[in-house]
Design an enzyme around this catalytic site. Structure first.
Site, PDB file in Angstrom:
ATOM      1  N   ARG A  10       0.832  -1.209   0.000  1.00  0.00           N
ATOM      2  CA  ARG A  10       0.000   0.000   0.000  1.00  0.00           C
ATOM      3  C   ARG A  10       0.865   1.257   0.000  1.00  0.00           C
ATOM      4  O   ARG A  10       0.588   2.227  -0.711  1.00  0.00           O
ATOM      5  CB  ARG A  10      -0.918   0.007   1.235  1.00  0.00           C
ATOM      6  CG  ARG A  10      -1.669   1.329   1.419  1.00  0.00           C
ATOM      7  CD  ARG A  10      -2.678   1.274   2.560  1.00  0.00           C
ATOM      8  NE  ARG A  10      -2.084   1.013   3.862  1.00  0.00           N
ATOM      9  CZ  ARG A  10      -1.547   1.961   4.655  1.00  0.00           C
ATOM     10  NH1 ARG A  10      -1.484   3.221   4.262  1.00  0.00           N
ATOM     11  NH2 ARG A  10      -1.057   1.638   5.839  1.00  0.00           N
ATOM     12  N   HIS A  12       4.197   1.536  -0.786  1.00  0.00           N
ATOM     13  CA  HIS A  12       5.362   1.658  -1.668  1.00  0.00           C
ATOM     14  C   HIS A  12       5.212   1.141  -3.095  1.00  0.00           C
ATOM     15  O   HIS A  12       6.082   1.405  -3.917  1.00  0.00           O
ATOM     16  CB  HIS A  12       6.576   0.981  -1.027  1.00  0.00           C
ATOM     17  CG  HIS A  12       6.903   1.544   0.319  1.00  0.00           C
ATOM     18  ND1 HIS A  12       7.335   2.845   0.496  1.00  0.00           N
ATOM     19  CD2 HIS A  12       6.818   1.005   1.565  1.00  0.00           C
ATOM     20  CE1 HIS A  12       7.514   3.068   1.800  1.00  0.00           C
ATOM     21  NE2 HIS A  12       7.211   1.974   2.457  1.00  0.00           N
ATOM     22  N   LYS A  41       2.800  11.779   6.671  1.00  0.00           N
ATOM     23  CA  LYS A  41       4.056  11.026   6.613  1.00  0.00           C
ATOM     24  C   LYS A  41       5.082  11.902   5.899  1.00  0.00           C
ATOM     25  O   LYS A  41       4.797  12.479   4.856  1.00  0.00           O
ATOM     26  CB  LYS A  41       3.859   9.701   5.864  1.00  0.00           C
ATOM     27  CG  LYS A  41       5.096   8.810   5.938  1.00  0.00           C
ATOM     28  CD  LYS A  41       4.870   7.427   5.355  1.00  0.00           C
ATOM     29  CE  LYS A  41       6.156   6.602   5.459  1.00  0.00           C
ATOM     30  NZ  LYS A  41       6.031   5.276   4.833  1.00  0.00           N
ATOM     31  N   VAL A  43       8.312  11.418   4.543  1.00  0.00           N
ATOM     32  CA  VAL A  43       8.995  10.975   3.330  1.00  0.00           C
ATOM     33  C   VAL A  43       8.447   9.606   2.947  1.00  0.00           C
ATOM     34  O   VAL A  43       8.248   8.762   3.822  1.00  0.00           O
ATOM     35  CB  VAL A  43      10.524  10.834   3.552  1.00  0.00           C
ATOM     36  CG1 VAL A  43      11.208  10.392   2.262  1.00  0.00           C
ATOM     37  CG2 VAL A  43      11.121  12.141   4.030  1.00  0.00           C
ATOM     38  N   ASN A  44       8.202   9.392   1.675  1.00  0.00           N
ATOM     39  CA  ASN A  44       7.733   8.081   1.237  1.00  0.00           C
ATOM     40  C   ASN A  44       8.142   7.844  -0.208  1.00  0.00           C
ATOM     41  O   ASN A  44       8.116   8.751  -1.020  1.00  0.00           O
ATOM     42  CB  ASN A  44       6.215   7.978   1.361  1.00  0.00           C
ATOM     43  CG  ASN A  44       5.729   6.556   1.147  1.00  0.00           C
ATOM     44  OD1 ASN A  44       5.956   5.685   1.974  1.00  0.00           O
ATOM     45  ND2 ASN A  44       5.074   6.307   0.021  1.00  0.00           N
ATOM     46  N   LYS A  66      19.351   0.485   7.974  1.00  0.00           N
ATOM     47  CA  LYS A  66      19.708   1.717   8.680  1.00  0.00           C
ATOM     48  C   LYS A  66      19.652   1.543  10.191  1.00  0.00           C
ATOM     49  O   LYS A  66      20.426   2.153  10.921  1.00  0.00           O
ATOM     50  CB  LYS A  66      18.741   2.840   8.296  1.00  0.00           C
ATOM     51  CG  LYS A  66      19.005   3.462   6.934  1.00  0.00           C
ATOM     52  CD  LYS A  66      18.022   4.612   6.740  1.00  0.00           C
ATOM     53  CE  LYS A  66      18.025   5.144   5.328  1.00  0.00           C
ATOM     54  NZ  LYS A  66      16.886   6.052   5.103  1.00  0.00           N
ATOM     55  N   ARG A  85       8.273  13.960  -0.654  1.00  0.00           N
ATOM     56  CA  ARG A  85       8.826  14.604   0.532  1.00  0.00           C
ATOM     57  C   ARG A  85       7.921  15.750   0.938  1.00  0.00           C
ATOM     58  O   ARG A  85       7.585  16.601   0.127  1.00  0.00           O
ATOM     59  CB  ARG A  85      10.216  15.135   0.180  1.00  0.00           C
ATOM     60  CG  ARG A  85      11.220  15.108   1.299  1.00  0.00           C
ATOM     61  CD  ARG A  85      12.619  15.390   0.768  1.00  0.00           C
ATOM     62  NE  ARG A  85      13.361  14.166   0.467  1.00  0.00           N
ATOM     63  CZ  ARG A  85      13.998  13.460   1.396  1.00  0.00           C
ATOM     64  NH1 ARG A  85      13.985  13.839   2.645  1.00  0.00           N
ATOM     65  NH2 ARG A  85      14.650  12.369   1.063  1.00  0.00           N
ATOM     66  N   HIS A 119       9.337  -3.535   4.624  1.00  0.00           N
ATOM     67  CA  HIS A 119       9.786  -2.190   4.989  1.00  0.00           C
ATOM     68  C   HIS A 119      10.674  -1.655   3.876  1.00  0.00           C
ATOM     69  O   HIS A 119      11.514  -2.383   3.349  1.00  0.00           O
ATOM     70  CB  HIS A 119      10.556  -2.265   6.318  1.00  0.00           C
ATOM     71  CG  HIS A 119      11.403  -1.065   6.615  1.00  0.00           C
ATOM     72  ND1 HIS A 119      10.881   0.123   7.060  1.00  0.00           N
ATOM     73  CD2 HIS A 119      12.746  -0.880   6.533  1.00  0.00           C
ATOM     74  CE1 HIS A 119      11.886   1.000   7.219  1.00  0.00           C
ATOM     75  NE2 HIS A 119      13.014   0.407   6.909  1.00  0.00           N
TER      76      HIS A 119
END
Length: 128
Positions: A10, A12, A41, A43-44, A66, A85, A119
């Site tokens: 959903r 990405h 949100k 950043v995606n 990360k 962004r 993720h």
């Protein structure tokens, strides 16, 4: 409820479209995919490749995430992505996004059985 794999899709996956130079792409998509509910949100990233190609990244180059976890994988090839962004000064509920189409290697975290992306960790220019 929504599984982590479903949430990844959903947030990405946008396989059906090519990277958009349209400045409204992120504003529309972030809203459409429910990432502006309750807060914006910040950043995606959306990936414009077939889902199977993104799922296959889980069997490509293993890299450290990360956050230090070791279940991240980097795509062997570059993928078409769009980075969204939040624009400076943009406040909920008026979430406004900048749209940047890019071609990059993606890094995803994978888990489960079947082993699938759950993720989106990062995108990188080169393969180092």
């Amino acid at each position: 409820g929504e599984s982590r794999a479903e949430k990844f899709q959903r947030q990405h996956m946008d396989s059906g479209s090519s990277p958009s130079s349209s400045s409204t792409y992120c504003n529309q998509m972030m809203k459409l995919r429910n990432m502006t509910q309750g807060s914006c949100k910040s950043v995606n990233t959306f990936v414009h490749e077939p889902l199977v190609d993104v799922q296959n990244v889980c069997f490509q180059e293993k890299v450290t995430c990360k956050n230090g976890q070791t279940n991240c994988f980097k795509s062997n090839s570059r993928m078409h992505i769009t980075e969204c962004r939040l624009t400076n000064g943009s406040k909920y509920p008026n979430c406004a996004y900048g749209t940047s189409p890019k071609e990059r290697h993606i890094i995803v975290a994978c888990e489960g059985s079947p082993y699938v992306p759950v993720h989106f960790d990062d995108s990188v220019e080169d393969s180092t």
